[in-house]
Motif scaffolding. Sequence first.
Motif, short mmCIF file in Angstrom:
data_model
loop_
_atom_site.label_atom_id
_atom_site.label_comp_id
_atom_site.label_asym_id
_atom_site.label_seq_id
_atom_site.Cartn_x
_atom_site.Cartn_y
_atom_site.Cartn_z
N TYR A 95 0.60 -1.20 -0.10
CA TYR A 95 0.12 -0.01 -0.12
C TYR A 95 0.90 1.34 0.13
O TYR A 95 0.75 2.27 -0.81
CB TYR A 95 -0.83 -0.25 1.12
CG TYR A 95 -1.72 1.28 1.42
CD1 TYR A 95 -1.37 2.10 2.48
CD2 TYR A 95 -2.63 1.74 0.46
CE1 TYR A 95 -2.20 3.36 2.50
CE2 TYR A 95 -3.32 2.76 0.52
CZ TYR A 95 -2.96 3.70 1.67
OH TYR A 95 -3.57 5.08 1.69
N ALA A 140 -6.90 -3.49 -3.17
CA ALA A 140 -7.93 -4.04 -2.01
C ALA A 140 -8.41 -5.40 -2.37
O ALA A 140 -8.88 -6.12 -1.37
CB ALA A 140 -8.97 -2.84 -1.92
N ALA A 188 -6.34 -1.98 3.33
CA ALA A 188 -7.36 -1.94 2.14
C ALA A 188 -8.66 -0.84 2.54
O ALA A 188 -8.98 -0.19 1.62
CB ALA A 188 -8.15 -3.25 2.17
N LEU A 208 -9.44 1.86 -0.21
CA LEU A 208 -10.75 2.10 -0.47
C LEU A 208 -11.58 3.32 -0.29
O LEU A 208 -12.38 3.71 -0.98
CB LEU A 208 -11.72 0.81 0.05
CG LEU A 208 -11.40 -0.46 -0.23
CD1 LEU A 208 -12.14 -1.56 0.26
CD2 LEU A 208 -11.78 -0.71 -1.97
#
Lengths: 105, 259
Positions: free
Chosen positions: B35, B84, B93, B97
């Motif tokens: 991420y 995600a 996630a 999102l």
Amino acid sequence: MAMVPHERSLVKKLEGKPFALIGVNFDNTRKDMQDTVEQRQINWRSFYDGREGPIGKQWRIRYLPTVYVLDAKGVIRHKDLRDRELDNAVEALVKEAERDGKPNK
Amino acid sequence: MHRLLVGLVALLAFGPALWGQDKPRDAKTAPEKEYQALVEELKKAVGEVGKKLGEPKTDEDRRKVFEEVQKVVQDFSPRFLAFAEKHPKDDSAVDALTIVLLRGKEELAGKATELLIANHADSAKLTQLVAMLGEGPRPVVERLLRAVRDKATKDEAKATATLSLAKHLKQRAEAAPTDQAAEAAKLSREAEAFFSEVAEKYAKVGDLAETAKNELFELRHLSVGKTAPDIEGEDGDGKKFKLSDYRGKVVVLDFWAGW
């Protein structure tokens, strides 16, 4: 306090009409409020509520000034208007009050 | 990357996801590392905007930069969604999102909401986000809040979503143009029902019930269209009087102080 001159002239302009400017004041003491009223030539009546008074609590006042406009029946019609917008709203409601006051609409 | 763009990236792309985090988080898990890498890549892409457009000098320049950055984030959003989908249960996630929902391509919003609800409806992290989502009239936000309210099972999650939803609907009612009074009234009624629900059903959840009670009072007694509560008090000379003494007159009620 910046609104005071404008409000003074609004009160003068609508003298004799179904209109009232009513304040709710949060100064430390009643004397402080009276001093301000004198210094700034405030020509309307105010409730004195103090720093932590019941009126401020009841109306959930979070910032000053807070301004509500009520029609002649006591219904809230506007909140936090200033200057031109405030004048226009008030004048429209005064006309409404004068219309409603006449027997033949 | 110059300061304006750093600020824009923080504000625009990552607002909710990185609130209070000026430095990159400690990437402990593999998904978290992935991420962070995506975020760095996005920052670089945004930096390219700066190089292309140069230092903004006028408001028009700034508007162009803002729009360009928005577009870059939108174009990037499918990659956050894909991330995600690969690691749906990871905390990161939720961040990914959030970006998709709030700043991504519109057509991805439905899927992003689905993934959040399916995997994080009761998570503290999503509840934290939901608490901050009352503001701003976006259909996307409303859908998410309704979904969390429906699907979450924990009181904390349900109550927070319901309260945020109530605030959101109240804001929409207040922002409605004057010729849409019926729509505004409908929104107000729904907001009132939700505030009521939080006040009554969720008394045990922190001070959400307290907030709901205050909002409820304001909605019922202090909003446009309601009869103002009467006031009884004393004036500067100590003389008693009431607000209702002025019925029949238009009243400007001015809450003020000399300080």
